[in-house]
Design an enzyme around this catalytic site. Structure first.
Site, PDB file in Angstrom:
ATOM      1  CG  HIS A  30      -8.682  -9.057   0.649  1.00 43.98           C
ATOM      2  ND1 HIS A  30      -8.471  -9.894   1.693  1.00 43.98           N
ATOM      3  CD2 HIS A  30      -7.565  -8.284   0.547  1.00 43.98           C
ATOM      4  CE1 HIS A  30      -7.272  -9.652   2.218  1.00 43.98           C
ATOM      5  NE2 HIS A  30      -6.700  -8.677   1.535  1.00 43.98           N
TER       6      HIS A  30
ATOM      7  CG  ASP B 158      -3.126  -5.113   2.556  1.00 44.16           C
ATOM      8  OD1 ASP B 158      -3.431  -6.282   2.808  1.00 44.16           O
ATOM      9  OD2 ASP B 158      -3.460  -4.540   1.489  1.00 44.16           O
ATOM     10  CG  ASP B 159       0.556  -7.123   1.568  1.00 40.31           C
ATOM     11  OD1 ASP B 159       0.716  -8.335   1.797  1.00 40.31           O
ATOM     12  OD2 ASP B 159      -0.483  -6.656   1.070  1.00 40.31           O
TER      13      ASP B 159
ATOM     14  CG  HIS C 223      -1.989 -10.288   3.152  1.00 46.00           C
ATOM     15  ND1 HIS C 223      -2.867 -11.143   2.538  1.00 46.00           N
ATOM     16  CD2 HIS C 223      -2.596  -9.075   3.160  1.00 46.00           C
ATOM     17  CE1 HIS C 223      -3.951 -10.471   2.174  1.00 46.00           C
ATOM     18  NE2 HIS C 223      -3.813  -9.216   2.543  1.00 46.00           N
TER      19      HIS C 223
ATOM     20  CD  GLU D 177      -6.849  -4.342  -2.383  1.00 46.81           C
ATOM     21  OE1 GLU D 177      -7.121  -5.532  -2.562  1.00 46.81           O
ATOM     22  OE2 GLU D 177      -5.688  -3.941  -2.105  1.00 46.81           O
TER      23      GLU D 177
ATOM     24  CG  HIS E 271      -6.359  -6.464   5.945  1.00 46.84           C
ATOM     25  ND1 HIS E 271      -7.217  -5.803   5.085  1.00 46.84           N
ATOM     26  CD2 HIS E 271      -5.532  -7.189   5.157  1.00 46.84           C
ATOM     27  CE1 HIS E 271      -6.903  -6.114   3.831  1.00 46.84           C
ATOM     28  NE2 HIS E 271      -5.882  -6.938   3.851  1.00 46.84           N
TER      29      HIS E 271
HETATM   30  N1  HPA Z   1      -5.230  -7.473  -1.790  1.00 50.54           N
HETATM   31  C1  HPA Z   1      -5.468  -8.689  -2.256  1.00 50.54           C
HETATM   32  N2  HPA Z   1      -4.658  -9.710  -2.041  1.00 50.54           N
HETATM   33  C2  HPA Z   1      -3.552  -9.501  -1.331  1.00 50.54           C
HETATM   34  C3  HPA Z   1      -3.254  -8.262  -0.832  1.00 50.54           C
HETATM   35  C4  HPA Z   1      -4.140  -7.187  -1.069  1.00 50.54           C
HETATM   36  O1  HPA Z   1      -3.951  -6.029  -0.664  1.00 50.54           O
HETATM   37  N3  HPA Z   1      -2.078  -8.396  -0.164  1.00 50.54           N
HETATM   38  C5  HPA Z   1      -1.701  -9.688  -0.263  1.00 50.54           C
HETATM   39  N4  HPA Z   1      -2.587 -10.357  -0.972  1.00 50.54           N
HETATM   40 ZN    ZN Z   2      -5.000  -7.610   2.149  1.00 46.84          ZN
END
Ligand code: HPA
Ligand code: ZN
Length: 331
Positions: free
Chosen positions: A194, A275-276, A16, A197, A14
């Site tokens: 997703h 994630d990012d 991006h 969250e 996971h």
């Molecule tokens: N959640 C949803 N969309 C996203 C995320 C995330 O953590 N990171 C990049 N796009």
């Molecule tokens: Zn994500």
């Protein structure tokens, strides 16, 4: 613990790719592509990376991605991520990308996916990091837009393994994308989404029942729903959890409150992911480290998390077993 975190063979499931755009590369590409930024220095940009929720992050993430213009830009972005993976003992990656961010501002779909795919192929050849790419749909846009994106992607079908669903969760339930996910499955694609969250547990149920996902991205809200927890355990449905993302976006007030180890001990197939990473304070090793620092994580739990990352991947059974054998003998 730190040495073991780095040494264990791990998969990242996971991440991006646009979220791995470091401020240094962002500034470099802005200059090259003659894009005027709202920030005058890398330091000033980094200071803007403070978020109270997912939407505040997404607003900055979409702006940052605008510096990506050419096929080579997407190659460089992906390559930089893979080099970091190599440093941290990541042996397999399943990154996602958001084509609509780019095609909606006139960038050619082929430039995006060819740049990414070329870097992933080089990563396999020269870094021995295997990969499968995931094409994610932006859920704040319409299902019609997702269907168009899928159609646009079909000439590049061999370059991606699954479709996903990301962006603003609240108000955009999985059921909105039932048709496009059904179409993707008919084409032989796997699906992830997703869910849970920021959004309610109902979105996790929908992702399972309506989108028929192979994994849930995040899913941390499931902890509050006993029936859902039991289902995740019974089906060994993987959750790709992102600890630093969750604290940066205030899904948990602090890392010591994170539920990942409780889920692990209950038998949920949780995994650790970044994630990012350029926005949330680090790559996969930093995420494992943050857990080890804030929670009483044992070596047994650490190894189980690494094993889960391999088991939850889309690799074939033989490749999985080879990685898992190495995890067992490491340390
Ligand atoms: N959640 C949803 N969309 C996203 C995320 C995330 O953590 N990171 C990049 N796009
Ligand atoms: Zn994500």
């Amino acid at each position: 613990m730190k040495a073991l975190i780095y040494a264990l063979p791990k998969a990242e499931l996971h991440i991006h790719l646009e979220g791995s755009l470091e401020p240094e590369l962002l500034f470099k590409l802005a200059e090259k592509n003659q894009i005027k930024l709202a920030y005058s220095s890398i330091g000033e940009l980094r200071k803007a990376y403070r978020f109270d929720n997912l939407q505040q992050f997404l607003d900055i993430y979409y702006l940052g991605a605008e510096v990506l213009q050419t096929e080579q830009d997407f190659y460089d972005l992906t390559w930089a991520y893979l080099l970091q993976c190599k440093e941290e003992g990541v042996v397999h990656v399943e990154p996602c990308f958001d084509p609509q961010i780019h095609t909606d501002r006139g960038i050619d779909f082929g430039s995006v996916i060819n740049g990414i795919s070329r870097a992933l192929a080089d990563g396999e050849k020269t870094l021995a990091i295997s990969s499968f790419l995931i094409l994610a749909f932006l859920r704040h846009l319409s299902e019609e837009s997702a269907l168009q994106t899928l159609a646009q992607a079909l000439p590049y079908r061999e370059h991606f393994k699954a479709v996903g669903l990301d962006s603003s969760e609240l108000g955009h339930p999985p059921e909105k994308f039932k048709t496009v996910f059904a179409k993707a499955r008919q084409l032989g694609l796997l699906t992830v989404a997703h869910a849970g969250e920021e959004g309610p547990v109902e979105y996790i149920w929908q992702a399972l029942d309506l989108l028929k996902v192979a994994r849930i991205d995040h899913g941390v809200k499931a902890f509050a729903d006993q029936a859902l927890m039991q289902r995740l355990i019974d089906e060994q449905m993987p959750l790709t959890v992102c600890p630093l993302s969750n604290t940066k976006l205030k899904v948990f007030a602090s890392m010591s409150e994170h539920n990942i180890l409780q889920m692990l001990d209950r038998g949920v197939k949780v995994t650790v992911n970044s994630d990012d990473p350029a926005y949330f304070g680090g790559y996969i090793a930093a995420n494992y480290m943050a857990l080890a620092t804030a929670l009483p994580m044992t070596i047994k739990q650490l190894k189980q998390l690494a094993i889960n990352s391999i088991e939850a991947s889309f690799l074939d059974a033989e490749s999985k077993q080879q990685h898992i054998d190495k995890i067992i003998i490491t340390g």
